[in-house]
Enzyme design. Structure first.
Site, PDB file in Angstrom:
ATOM      1  N   ARG A 103     -16.122  15.547  31.556  1.00  0.00           N
ATOM      2  CA  ARG A 103     -17.586  15.409  31.658  1.00  0.00           C
ATOM      3  C   ARG A 103     -17.914  15.324  33.134  1.00  0.00           C
ATOM      4  NH1 ARG A 103     -21.929  11.813  28.392  1.00  0.00           N
ATOM      5  NH2 ARG A 103     -21.323  13.409  26.893  1.00  0.00           N
ATOM      6  N   HIS A 130     -22.999  21.729  26.670  1.00  0.00           N
ATOM      7  CA  HIS A 130     -22.467  20.589  25.900  1.00  0.00           C
ATOM      8  C   HIS A 130     -21.979  21.147  24.551  1.00  0.00           C
ATOM      9  CE1 HIS A 130     -21.640  16.587  24.844  1.00  0.00           C
ATOM     10  NE2 HIS A 130     -22.833  16.063  24.734  1.00  0.00           N
ATOM     11  N   GLN A 133     -21.390  18.984  21.301  1.00  0.00           N
ATOM     12  CA  GLN A 133     -22.644  18.532  20.695  1.00  0.00           C
ATOM     13  C   GLN A 133     -23.228  19.622  19.804  1.00  0.00           C
ATOM     14  OE1 GLN A 133     -24.175  15.345  21.238  1.00  0.00           O
ATOM     15  NE2 GLN A 133     -25.213  16.063  19.413  1.00  0.00           N
ATOM     16  N   ASP A 224     -34.350  16.121  23.232  1.00  0.00           N
ATOM     17  CA  ASP A 224     -33.362  15.437  24.083  1.00  0.00           C
ATOM     18  C   ASP A 224     -34.151  14.780  25.216  1.00  0.00           C
ATOM     19  OD1 ASP A 224     -31.039  14.621  25.402  1.00  0.00           O
ATOM     20  OD2 ASP A 224     -30.582  16.599  26.242  1.00  0.00           O
ATOM     21  N   CYS A 264     -29.557  14.432  20.285  1.00  0.00           N
ATOM     22  CA  CYS A 264     -28.124  14.245  20.580  1.00  0.00           C
ATOM     23  C   CYS A 264     -27.798  12.793  20.908  1.00  0.00           C
ATOM     24  CB  CYS A 264     -27.713  15.159  21.735  1.00  0.00           C
ATOM     25  SG  CYS A 264     -28.675  14.885  23.231  1.00  0.00           S
ATOM     26  N   ARG A 292     -19.871  14.317  15.538  1.00  0.00           N
ATOM     27  CA  ARG A 292     -19.168  14.585  16.805  1.00  0.00           C
ATOM     28  C   ARG A 292     -17.680  14.285  16.645  1.00  0.00           C
ATOM     29  NH1 ARG A 292     -21.555  14.332  21.809  1.00  0.00           N
ATOM     30  NH2 ARG A 292     -19.404  14.788  22.419  1.00  0.00           N
TER      31      ARG A 292
HETATM   32  N1   CP Z   1     -24.579  12.867  22.836  1.00  0.00           N
HETATM   33  C1   CP Z   1     -23.683  12.454  23.760  1.00  0.00           C
HETATM   34  O1   CP Z   1     -22.927  13.245  24.344  1.00  0.00           O
HETATM   35  O2   CP Z   1     -23.678  11.107  23.959  1.00  0.00           O
HETATM   36  P1   CP Z   1     -22.911  10.349  25.133  1.00  0.00           P
HETATM   37  O3   CP Z   1     -23.575  10.727  26.424  1.00  0.00           O
HETATM   38  O4   CP Z   1     -23.062   8.882  24.819  1.00  0.00           O
HETATM   39  O5   CP Z   1     -21.477  10.772  25.126  1.00  0.00           O
HETATM   40  N1  NVA Z   2     -29.140  16.310  28.474  1.00  0.00           N
HETATM   41  C1  NVA Z   2     -28.477  15.023  28.482  1.00  0.00           C
HETATM   42  C2  NVA Z   2     -27.531  14.922  27.325  1.00  0.00           C
HETATM   43  C3  NVA Z   2     -26.827  13.597  27.177  1.00  0.00           C
HETATM   44  C4  NVA Z   2     -25.871  13.587  26.031  1.00  0.00           C
HETATM   45  C5  NVA Z   2     -27.766  14.820  29.815  1.00  0.00           C
HETATM   46  O1  NVA Z   2     -27.134  15.770  30.308  1.00  0.00           O
HETATM   47  O2  NVA Z   2     -27.841  13.718  30.365  1.00  0.00           O
END
Ligand code: CP
Ligand code: NVA
Length: 306
Positions: A103, A130, A133, A224, A264, A292
């Site tokens: 990440r 992502h 997701q 989101d 999400c 997930r």
């Molecule tokens: N939806 C999602 O990826 O959540 P987190 O940021 O908590 O991992």
């Molecule tokens: N769009 C958000 C998703 C978090 C799961 C981000 O990138 O912060």
């Protein structure tokens, strides 16, 4: 599965996606004891340069329940690209672990890691994409409606990593996708061109003039955060720019009664979505979050045992 890495849903063929969904379904309904040894002795290295609850916990639980082990590596631990090059980090990690999740901010970091590592690399969220997701979301939609045929998903809000991954996956799976966003916050031209190029069956991609237009005649309303991780300095401006794009009871009153509501998570209650909608009877947000873990189990099983 015919791919080593999952950097974006674009890496997956339709047959890969069908296989992922089928293994996810089996793993979700099967007794855990049937799968406890699937990944015995396998190790997952999880690089996290941003916060996470769902992704970190679901991957770690998935590995543990399948008999493997996961190691959580924060920026403070390895500082990839600064303390050492991505190339050196990827090569050394590949000697220790069987799979890497990352990440991070720039998508090119994911791509470089995937290119250099000899073990599979899964994108656990970048500014661009992502994929885990989107896979869990389309799997959830299929569970709810029993099919993806004649389904439309409407996204209200920022044309971000989550919106882009959903648009790609919907298009690949023949699901129509509508999106409404304030000016300047749309999906980029390249994304739109890919979405149109990969569209299967009668999947239609529509940019709507208003959130009300987007939620009419749809099966799913998805939103989101207005401010993604890394954009915190823009939060105040974004709050003002997105104020007419809240998913609330007034907006959902334009939709069919059996529409499902997705997010999400994490949600910013009172901003992009209200309590009454996220806690309402049509909300599927906790089902998505649970899925997930089932999707990630399937990805790990397919990538590490074939
Ligand atoms: N939806 C999602 O990826 O959540 P987190 O940021 O908590 O991992
Ligand atoms: N769009 C958000 C998703 C978090 C799961 C981000 O990138 O912060």
């Amino acid at each position: 599965m015919n791919t080593k890495n999952i950097t974006s849903v674009i890496d997956l063929s339709n047959s890969d996606i069908n296989e992922i969904f089928s293994v996810t379904h089996q793993l979700k309904k099967s007794d855990l004891t049937n799968n406890i040894n699937s990944l015995t002795g396998k190790i997952l290295g999880m690089i996290f340069e941003k916060s996470s609850m769902r992704t970190r916990v679901s991957f770690e639980v998935a590995m543990t329940q399948l008999g493997g082990h996961a190691i959580y590596l924060t920026k403070q631990d390895i500082d990839l690209g600064k303390r050492e090059s991505i190339k050196d980090g990827a090569n050394v990690l590949s000697r220790y672990v069987d799979c890497i999740t990352i990440r991070t901010y720039a998508h090119k970091t994911v791509l470089e890691l995937a290119k250099e590592a000899s073990v599979p690399v899964i994108n656990a969220l970048s500014d661009y994409s992502h994929p885990c997701q989107a896979l869990a979301d389309l799997f959830t939609i299929k569970e709810k409606f029993g099919t993806l045929d004649n389904i439309t998903v409407s996204f209200i809000g920022d044309g971000n990593n989550v919106a882009r991954s959903l648009a790609f996956l919907c298009s690949k799976l023949g699901v129509s996708f509508k999106i409404a966003f304030p000016e300047k916050y749309g999906l980029d031209k390249e994304t739109i061109s890919i979405v149109n190029d990969i569209a299967e069956n009668d999947a239609k991609f529509t940019i709507c003039k208003s959130p009300e237009d987007a939620v009419k005649d749809t099966n799913v309303i998805y939103t989101d955060t207005w401010t993604s991780m890394g954009q915190e300095s823009e939060a105040e401006v974004r709050r003002a720019d997105f104020k007419d794009y809240q998913v609330n009871n007034k907006l959902t009153s334009f939709a069919d009664k059996d529409v499902i509501i997705m997010h999400c998570l994490p949600a910013h209650r009172g901003e992009e979505i209200t309590d009454e909608v996220i806690d309402g009877p049509n909300s599927a947000v906790y089902d998505q979050a649970e899925n997930r873990m089932h999707i990630e189990k399937a990805l790990l099983k397919l990538l590490l045992t074939q």
